[in-house]
Design a protein around this motif. Structure first.
Motif, PDB file in Angstrom:
ATOM      1  N   SER A  11      18.490  -4.722   3.585  1.00 20.88           N
ATOM      2  CA  SER A  11      17.250  -5.123   2.932  1.00 20.88           C
ATOM      3  C   SER A  11      16.816  -4.032   1.959  1.00 20.88           C
ATOM      4  N   THR A  12      16.549  -4.420   0.729  1.00 25.58           N
ATOM      5  CA  THR A  12      16.083  -3.460  -0.263  1.00 25.58           C
ATOM      6  C   THR A  12      14.560  -3.472  -0.361  1.00 25.58           C
ATOM      7  N   GLN A  13      13.926  -4.353   0.396  1.00 25.70           N
ATOM      8  CA  GLN A  13      12.477  -4.445   0.375  1.00 25.70           C
ATOM      9  C   GLN A  13      11.892  -3.343   1.264  1.00 25.70           C
ATOM     10  N   PRO A  14      10.934  -2.577   0.756  1.00 26.44           N
ATOM     11  CA  PRO A  14      10.363  -1.489   1.550  1.00 26.44           C
ATOM     12  C   PRO A  14       9.531  -2.009   2.715  1.00 26.44           C
ATOM     13  N   LEU A  15       9.414  -1.168   3.757  1.00 30.70           N
ATOM     14  CA  LEU A  15       8.600  -1.509   4.918  1.00 30.70           C
ATOM     15  C   LEU A  15       7.118  -1.482   4.559  1.00 30.70           C
ATOM     16  N   ILE A  16       6.703  -0.423   3.881  1.00 30.89           N
ATOM     17  CA  ILE A  16       5.306  -0.272   3.451  1.00 30.89           C
ATOM     18  C   ILE A  16       5.295   0.158   1.987  1.00 30.89           C
ATOM     19  N   GLU A  17       4.485  -0.498   1.190  1.00 28.43           N
ATOM     20  CA  GLU A  17       4.327  -0.101  -0.209  1.00 28.43           C
ATOM     21  C   GLU A  17       2.837  -0.041  -0.500  1.00 28.43           C
ATOM     22  N   LEU A  18       2.354   1.138  -0.874  1.00 27.69           N
ATOM     23  CA  LEU A  18       0.930   1.363  -1.085  1.00 27.69           C
ATOM     24  C   LEU A  18       0.719   1.876  -2.502  1.00 27.69           C
ATOM     25  N   ARG A  19      -0.133   1.194  -3.247  1.00 27.55           N
ATOM     26  CA  ARG A  19      -0.459   1.620  -4.617  1.00 27.55           C
ATOM     27  C   ARG A  19      -1.967   1.752  -4.740  1.00 27.55           C
ATOM     28  N   MET A  20      -2.409   2.959  -5.064  1.00 34.68           N
ATOM     29  CA  MET A  20      -3.831   3.217  -5.284  1.00 34.68           C
ATOM     30  C   MET A  20      -3.961   4.092  -6.521  1.00 34.68           C
ATOM     31  N   GLY A  21      -4.399   3.516  -7.594  1.00 34.79           N
ATOM     32  CA  GLY A  21      -4.539   4.266  -8.843  1.00 34.79           C
ATOM     33  C   GLY A  21      -3.187   4.772  -9.307  1.00 34.79           C
ATOM     34  N   GLY A  22      -3.069   6.087  -9.461  1.00 31.55           N
ATOM     35  CA  GLY A  22      -1.815   6.683  -9.906  1.00 31.55           C
ATOM     36  C   GLY A  22      -0.869   7.028  -8.775  1.00 31.55           C
ATOM     37  N   VAL A  23      -1.290   6.762  -7.519  1.00 31.41           N
ATOM     38  CA  VAL A  23      -0.467   7.098  -6.357  1.00 31.41           C
ATOM     39  C   VAL A  23       0.344   5.879  -5.941  1.00 31.41           C
ATOM     40  N   HIS A  24       1.641   6.060  -5.800  1.00 31.69           N
ATOM     41  CA  HIS A  24       2.522   4.985  -5.370  1.00 31.69           C
ATOM     42  C   HIS A  24       3.359   5.520  -4.216  1.00 31.69           C
TER      43      HIS A  24
END
Length: 53
Positions: A11-24
């Motif tokens: 699986s190439t899909q990440p477990l957790i992906e969090l994007r807040m402003g400039g933070v990825h």
């Protein structure tokens, strides 16, 4: 005919992906030691709160 080898699909899909402003932040997998640490700290805090009642 060429022989086919069975390869597991990764699986190439990440477990957790969090994007807040400039933070990825992307987490592919959670290590076992981290799960153990979180469980231990949570259990100790729960026992401490329960024993104070």
């Amino acid at each position: 005919m060429p022989k086919r080898t069975a390869t597991p699909e990764v699986s190439t899909q990440p477990l957790i992906e969090l994007r807040m402003g400039g933070v990825h932040l992307t987490v592919q997998r959670v290590p076992g030691w981290l799960i153990s640490l979180i469980t231990m700290v949570g259990g100790a805090a729960g026992v401490s709160l329960w024993s104070q009642r």
